[in-house]
Design a protein around this motif. Structure first.
Motif, PDB file in Angstrom:
ATOM      1  N   GLY A   1      -2.755   4.927   7.160  1.00  0.00           N
ATOM      2  CA  GLY A   1      -3.240   6.222   7.631  1.00  0.00           C
ATOM      3  C   GLY A   1      -3.631   7.135   6.487  1.00  0.00           C
ATOM      4  O   GLY A   1      -3.715   6.746   5.330  1.00  0.00           O
ATOM      5  N   SER A   2      -3.846   8.376   6.832  1.00  0.00           N
ATOM      6  CA  SER A   2      -4.324   9.356   5.843  1.00  0.00           C
ATOM      7  C   SER A   2      -3.194  10.111   5.161  1.00  0.00           C
ATOM      8  O   SER A   2      -3.461  11.003   4.366  1.00  0.00           O
ATOM      9  N   SER A   3      -1.943   9.766   5.432  1.00  0.00           N
ATOM     10  CA  SER A   3      -0.835  10.495   4.828  1.00  0.00           C
ATOM     11  C   SER A   3      -0.789  10.247   3.322  1.00  0.00           C
ATOM     12  O   SER A   3      -1.114   9.172   2.836  1.00  0.00           O
ATOM     13  N   GLU A   4      -0.392  11.268   2.602  1.00  0.00           N
ATOM     14  CA  GLU A   4      -0.297  11.200   1.149  1.00  0.00           C
ATOM     15  C   GLU A   4       1.139  11.406   0.722  1.00  0.00           C
ATOM     16  O   GLU A   4       1.892  12.135   1.359  1.00  0.00           O
TER      17      GLU A   4
ATOM     18  N   LYS B   1       5.685  14.170   6.462  1.00  0.00           N
ATOM     19  CA  LYS B   1       5.855  14.078   7.915  1.00  0.00           C
ATOM     20  C   LYS B   1       7.130  14.796   8.336  1.00  0.00           C
ATOM     21  O   LYS B   1       7.964  15.149   7.516  1.00  0.00           O
TER      22      LYS B   1
ATOM     23  N   TYR C   1       6.349  11.638   2.605  1.00  0.00           N
ATOM     24  CA  TYR C   1       4.938  11.494   2.943  1.00  0.00           C
ATOM     25  C   TYR C   1       4.426  12.666   3.773  1.00  0.00           C
ATOM     26  O   TYR C   1       3.394  12.569   4.416  1.00  0.00           O
TER      27      TYR C   1
ATOM     28  N   LYS D   1       0.829  -1.207   0.000  1.00  0.00           N
ATOM     29  CA  LYS D   1       0.000   0.000   0.000  1.00  0.00           C
ATOM     30  C   LYS D   1       0.867   1.262   0.000  1.00  0.00           C
ATOM     31  O   LYS D   1       0.522   2.244  -0.660  1.00  0.00           O
TER      32      LYS D   1
ATOM     33  N   LYS E   1       0.737   4.190  -2.822  1.00  0.00           N
ATOM     34  CA  LYS E   1       0.544   5.612  -2.532  1.00  0.00           C
ATOM     35  C   LYS E   1       1.579   6.471  -3.244  1.00  0.00           C
ATOM     36  O   LYS E   1       1.305   7.602  -3.600  1.00  0.00           O
TER      37      LYS E   1
END
Length: 146
Positions: free
Chosen positions: A134-137, A112, A110, A46, A50
């Motif tokens: 999680g919701s990180s893109e 962060k 990502y 995943k 992304k």
């Protein structure tokens, strides 16, 4: 006349019970390790998706590191630093430093901060799963916009 107190059942006392307990504990440990490994594979798949890469690239040894370096904005040629681990002292320090740089660049990729980089370095299994599920893109290699 003497009495013989040994029996067929008595010969399998404590050692057999201990061995069975150890084998049972190992089976439980292996099952838990297998479940965690499968979750890790799904998380990495995943994470690669992304970043716009094909998920299957995450399960091929060595190639997955090359793609991870690309996602992080590092040169894929840095993979050879890991092979330098056979060199005493310098070869042991270089991969540790490279992992720190990779963790920082991946966190930036990502969106962060440095706190995430510390988490990725010391608890990679947990933080990779958080990044993946999680919701990180993905914002681009090393945090640069695409």
């Amino acid at each position: 006349m003497g009495y013989n107190y040994s029996s067929y059942y008595g010969s399998y006392g404590v050692p057999a019970t201990f061995a069975a307990t150890i084998v049972g504990a190992l089976m439980i440990f292996l099952f838990i390790a297998l479940v965690i490994s499968i979750i890790q594979i799904i998380a990495m798949w995943k994470l690669y998706k992304k970043a716009g890469e094909k998920g299957w690239k995450s399960i091929i040894p060595i190639y997955n590191l090359v793609i991870l370096f690309k996602i992080s904005g590092l040169s894929p040629w840095l993979i050879f630093v890991y092979f330098a681990a056979v060199i005493p002292f310098i070869g042991w320090i270089a991969p540790i430093a490279l992992n720190a740089i990779l963790s920082y660049k991946l966190a930036k990729s990502y969106g962060k901060d440095a706190g995430w980089a510390v988490g990725l370095y010391f608890l990679p299994s947990i933080f990779y799963m958080i990044l993946a599920f999680g919701s990180s893109e993905y914002v681009g290699p090393a945090g640069e916009e695409k």
